[in-house]
Write a protein that holds these residues in place. Structure first.
Motif, PDB file in Angstrom:
ATOM      1  N   TRP A  18       0.820  -1.209   0.000  1.00  7.78           N
ATOM      2  CA  TRP A  18       0.000   0.000   0.000  1.00  7.78           C
ATOM      3  C   TRP A  18       0.853   1.258   0.000  1.00  7.78           C
ATOM      4  O   TRP A  18       0.427   2.300  -0.489  1.00  7.78           O
ATOM      5  CB  TRP A  18      -0.977  -0.008   1.172  1.00  7.78           C
ATOM      6  CG  TRP A  18      -1.875  -1.208   1.124  1.00  7.78           C
ATOM      7  CD1 TRP A  18      -1.943  -2.214   2.050  1.00  7.78           C
ATOM      8  CD2 TRP A  18      -2.809  -1.564   0.097  1.00  7.78           C
ATOM      9  NE1 TRP A  18      -2.853  -3.165   1.652  1.00  7.78           N
ATOM     10  CE2 TRP A  18      -3.404  -2.788   0.460  1.00  7.78           C
ATOM     11  CE3 TRP A  18      -3.191  -0.975  -1.105  1.00  7.78           C
ATOM     12  CZ2 TRP A  18      -4.361  -3.420  -0.324  1.00  7.78           C
ATOM     13  CZ3 TRP A  18      -4.140  -1.603  -1.886  1.00  7.78           C
ATOM     14  CH2 TRP A  18      -4.722  -2.809  -1.496  1.00  7.78           C
ATOM     15  N   THR A  19       2.068   1.154   0.502  1.00  3.97           N
ATOM     16  CA  THR A  19       2.976   2.294   0.490  1.00  3.97           C
ATOM     17  C   THR A  19       3.339   2.659  -0.940  1.00  3.97           C
ATOM     18  O   THR A  19       3.253   3.821  -1.341  1.00  3.97           O
ATOM     19  CB  THR A  19       4.243   1.987   1.312  1.00  3.97           C
ATOM     20  OG1 THR A  19       3.854   1.677   2.657  1.00  3.97           O
ATOM     21  CG2 THR A  19       5.208   3.148   1.314  1.00  3.97           C
ATOM     22  N   LEU A  20       3.750   1.686  -1.724  1.00  3.15           N
ATOM     23  CA  LEU A  20       4.122   1.954  -3.115  1.00  3.15           C
ATOM     24  C   LEU A  20       2.927   2.429  -3.937  1.00  3.15           C
ATOM     25  O   LEU A  20       3.055   3.309  -4.788  1.00  3.15           O
ATOM     26  CB  LEU A  20       4.741   0.711  -3.754  1.00  3.15           C
ATOM     27  CG  LEU A  20       6.169   0.402  -3.322  1.00  3.15           C
ATOM     28  CD1 LEU A  20       6.622  -0.934  -3.904  1.00  3.15           C
ATOM     29  CD2 LEU A  20       7.107   1.513  -3.743  1.00  3.15           C
ATOM     30  N   LEU A  21       1.757   1.857  -3.677  1.00  6.12           N
ATOM     31  CA  LEU A  21       0.577   2.283  -4.430  1.00  6.12           C
ATOM     32  C   LEU A  21       0.143   3.692  -4.033  1.00  6.12           C
ATOM     33  O   LEU A  21      -0.298   4.469  -4.885  1.00  6.12           O
ATOM     34  CB  LEU A  21      -0.561   1.279  -4.244  1.00  6.12           C
ATOM     35  CG  LEU A  21      -0.290  -0.109  -4.851  1.00  6.12           C
ATOM     36  CD1 LEU A  21      -1.456  -1.046  -4.596  1.00  6.12           C
ATOM     37  CD2 LEU A  21       0.028  -0.015  -6.324  1.00  6.12           C
ATOM     38  N   ALA A  22       0.290   4.043  -2.768  1.00  3.83           N
ATOM     39  CA  ALA A  22      -0.007   5.417  -2.340  1.00  3.83           C
ATOM     40  C   ALA A  22       0.964   6.390  -2.996  1.00  3.83           C
ATOM     41  O   ALA A  22       0.560   7.448  -3.489  1.00  3.83           O
ATOM     42  CB  ALA A  22       0.062   5.528  -0.819  1.00  3.83           C
ATOM     43  N   LEU A  28       1.130  10.607  -9.399  1.00  2.00           N
ATOM     44  CA  LEU A  28       0.218  10.804 -10.538  1.00  2.00           C
ATOM     45  C   LEU A  28      -0.649  12.043 -10.366  1.00  2.00           C
ATOM     46  O   LEU A  28      -1.372  12.424 -11.273  1.00  2.00           O
ATOM     47  CB  LEU A  28      -0.675   9.577 -10.730  1.00  2.00           C
ATOM     48  CG  LEU A  28      -0.026   8.364 -11.375  1.00  2.00           C
ATOM     49  CD1 LEU A  28      -0.944   7.150 -11.293  1.00  2.00           C
ATOM     50  CD2 LEU A  28       0.346   8.660 -12.823  1.00  2.00           C
ATOM     51  N   GLY A  29      -0.598  12.645  -9.176  1.00  5.95           N
ATOM     52  CA  GLY A  29      -1.369  13.863  -8.942  1.00  5.95           C
ATOM     53  C   GLY A  29      -2.624  13.681  -8.116  1.00  5.95           C
ATOM     54  O   GLY A  29      -3.357  14.639  -7.873  1.00  5.95           O
ATOM     55  N   ASN A  30      -2.905  12.462  -7.677  1.00  3.60           N
ATOM     56  CA  ASN A  30      -4.042  12.209  -6.783  1.00  3.60           C
ATOM     57  C   ASN A  30      -3.556  12.421  -5.357  1.00  3.60           C
ATOM     58  O   ASN A  30      -2.942  11.551  -4.773  1.00  3.60           O
ATOM     59  CB  ASN A  30      -4.587  10.796  -6.981  1.00  3.60           C
ATOM     60  CG  ASN A  30      -5.182  10.614  -8.353  1.00  3.60           C
ATOM     61  OD1 ASN A  30      -5.911  11.475  -8.824  1.00  3.60           O
ATOM     62  ND2 ASN A  30      -4.849   9.523  -9.008  1.00  3.60           N
ATOM     63  N   THR A  40      -6.324   3.036  -4.973  1.00  5.77           N
ATOM     64  CA  THR A  40      -5.497   1.922  -4.509  1.00  5.77           C
ATOM     65  C   THR A  40      -6.309   0.734  -4.020  1.00  5.77           C
ATOM     66  O   THR A  40      -5.850  -0.397  -4.091  1.00  5.77           O
ATOM     67  CB  THR A  40      -4.568   2.344  -3.348  1.00  5.77           C
ATOM     68  OG1 THR A  40      -5.371   2.747  -2.242  1.00  5.77           O
ATOM     69  CG2 THR A  40      -3.610   3.434  -3.774  1.00  5.77           C
ATOM     70  N   GLY A  41      -7.507   1.004  -3.475  1.00  5.79           N
ATOM     71  CA  GLY A  41      -8.298  -0.067  -2.874  1.00  5.79           C
ATOM     72  C   GLY A  41      -7.869  -0.392  -1.457  1.00  5.79           C
ATOM     73  O   GLY A  41      -8.357  -1.339  -0.850  1.00  5.79           O
ATOM     74  N   ALA A  42      -6.968   0.389  -0.899  1.00  3.34           N
ATOM     75  CA  ALA A  42      -6.498   0.161   0.476  1.00  3.34           C
ATOM     76  C   ALA A  42      -7.590   0.558   1.460  1.00  3.34           C
ATOM     77  O   ALA A  42      -8.384   1.458   1.194  1.00  3.34           O
ATOM     78  CB  ALA A  42      -5.247   0.987   0.754  1.00  3.34           C
ATOM     79  N   SER A  43      -7.611  -0.115   2.601  1.00  8.68           N
ATOM     80  CA  SER A  43      -8.550   0.303   3.642  1.00  8.68           C
ATOM     81  C   SER A  43      -8.089   1.650   4.196  1.00  8.68           C
ATOM     82  O   SER A  43      -6.902   1.984   4.151  1.00  8.68           O
ATOM     83  CB  SER A  43      -8.625  -0.740   4.756  1.00  8.68           C
ATOM     84  OG  SER A  43      -7.429  -0.751   5.497  1.00  8.68           O
ATOM     85  N   VAL A  86      12.116   4.921 -10.070  1.00 10.22           N
ATOM     86  CA  VAL A  86      12.045   3.567  -9.504  1.00 10.22           C
ATOM     87  C   VAL A  86      10.688   2.956  -9.837  1.00 10.22           C
ATOM     88  O   VAL A  86      10.603   1.799 -10.268  1.00 10.22           O
ATOM     89  CB  VAL A  86      12.276   3.591  -7.975  1.00 10.22           C
ATOM     90  CG1 VAL A  86      12.034   2.227  -7.358  1.00 10.22           C
ATOM     91  CG2 VAL A  86      13.672   4.107  -7.649  1.00 10.22           C
ATOM     92  N   LEU A  87       9.617   3.732  -9.646  1.00 15.80           N
ATOM     93  CA  LEU A  87       8.279   3.222  -9.932  1.00 15.80           C
ATOM     94  C   LEU A  87       8.085   2.966 -11.428  1.00 15.80           C
ATOM     95  O   LEU A  87       7.455   1.974 -11.814  1.00 15.80           O
ATOM     96  CB  LEU A  87       7.218   4.191  -9.407  1.00 15.80           C
ATOM     97  CG  LEU A  87       7.134   4.279  -7.883  1.00 15.80           C
ATOM     98  CD1 LEU A  87       6.126   5.338  -7.475  1.00 15.80           C
ATOM     99  CD2 LEU A  87       6.780   2.938  -7.269  1.00 15.80           C
ATOM    100  N   LEU A  88       8.638   3.833 -12.279  1.00 13.89           N
ATOM    101  CA  LEU A  88       8.551   3.593 -13.720  1.00 13.89           C
ATOM    102  C   LEU A  88       9.270   2.308 -14.113  1.00 13.89           C
ATOM    103  O   LEU A  88       8.787   1.537 -14.952  1.00 13.89           O
ATOM    104  CB  LEU A  88       9.142   4.770 -14.501  1.00 13.89           C
ATOM    105  CG  LEU A  88       8.310   6.041 -14.548  1.00 13.89           C
ATOM    106  CD1 LEU A  88       9.104   7.163 -15.218  1.00 13.89           C
ATOM    107  CD2 LEU A  88       6.988   5.821 -15.250  1.00 13.89           C
ATOM    108  N   THR A  89      10.433   2.074 -13.531  1.00 16.54           N
ATOM    109  CA  THR A  89      11.198   0.867 -13.834  1.00 16.54           C
ATOM    110  C   THR A  89      10.464  -0.378 -13.329  1.00 16.54           C
ATOM    111  O   THR A  89      10.402  -1.396 -14.025  1.00 16.54           O
ATOM    112  CB  THR A  89      12.612   0.965 -13.227  1.00 16.54           C
ATOM    113  OG1 THR A  89      13.229   2.158 -13.711  1.00 16.54           O
ATOM    114  CG2 THR A  89      13.463  -0.232 -13.591  1.00 16.54           C
ATOM    115  N   LEU A  90       9.876  -0.299 -12.136  1.00 18.31           N
ATOM    116  CA  LEU A  90       9.091  -1.407 -11.604  1.00 18.31           C
ATOM    117  C   LEU A  90       7.870  -1.674 -12.490  1.00 18.31           C
ATOM    118  O   LEU A  90       7.529  -2.828 -12.773  1.00 18.31           O
ATOM    119  CB  LEU A  90       8.662  -1.106 -10.162  1.00 18.31           C
ATOM    120  CG  LEU A  90       7.923  -2.204  -9.421  1.00 18.31           C
ATOM    121  CD1 LEU A  90       8.744  -3.487  -9.330  1.00 18.31           C
ATOM    122  CD2 LEU A  90       7.540  -1.713  -8.025  1.00 18.31           C
TER     123      LEU A  90
END
Length: 145
Positions: A18-22, A28-30, A40-43, A86-90
Motif C-alpha cells: 500500500w505504500t508503493l501504491l499510495a 500521478l497527482g491524486n 489503490t483499494g487500500a482500507s 524507480v516506480l517507472l522501472t518497476l
C-alpha cells in the motif's frame, strides 16, 4: 546475521504494497486521501498509517487545503519525487514479466515517444546490464578481488 544492504534499508521505508501504491497515486497527482483510497483499494486505516509513515520519513508532506473540517493533501518532497524513476522501472518490469496482454498504463516521454525506462551509468551513459558491473563494497566492507 543478515548483510547490511541499501535495498533492505529502502524496503523498510517503501516495501509495503500500500505504500508503493499510495506513492504511485501521489506522483500521478491524486493527492487527497479519498482519491488515494479509491485508486489503490487500500482500507482507510491502513492507508492512513502508510501516509503518516511517508510523511515521517520525508517522502511526502501534508498540506492543509480546507479549514473546516480540516482536510489535507499529500505532496511529494524532492526525496519522494526521486522515486518516480524507480516506480517507472518497476512498472516496466511488471508490464514485461507479470501483466498478461497490453500494459494497463503507458507513459509518453516529452520527446513524443513511448517511455521505456532504462538504467544507465551516470559516467559513460551506457545501459547497465547484469554482468557488466561488480560490487566493490558489500555490507560496508571492501570486496576482495
Amino acid at each position: 546475521m543478515a548483510r547490511e544492504c541499501s535495498i533492505a534499508n529502502a524496503l523498510e521505508v517503501i516495501g509495503e504494497r500500500w505504500t508503493l501504491l499510495a506513492l504511485r497515486e501521489v506522483l500521478l497527482g491524486n493527492r487527497r486521501f479519498d482519491q488515494i483510497v479509491q485508486q489503490t483499494g487500500a482500507s482507510r486505516d491502513i492507508l492512513a498509517t502508510r501516509l503518516r509513515k511517508l510523511v515521517e520519513v520525508g517522502l511526502l508532506e501534508r498540506r492543509q487545503y480546507e479549514m473546516h473540517p480540516p482536510r489535507y493533501e499529500y505532496h511529494p518532497t524532492e526525496v519522494g519525487q526521486s522515486l518516480h524513476t524507480v516506480l517507472l522501472t518497476l512498472m516496466a518490469w511488471g508490464n514485461d514479466h507479470v501483466t498478461a496482454g497490453p500494459p494497463p498504463t503507458v507513459w509518453e516521454h516529452s520527446c513524443g515517444h513511448e517511455l521505456r525506462p532504462q538504467v544507465v551509468c551516470a559516467h559513460c551513459r551506457q545501459e547497465v546490464e547484469l554482468g557488466d558491473s561488480r560490487a566493490v563494497r558489500l555490507g560496508g566492507r571492501p570486496v576482495e578481488r
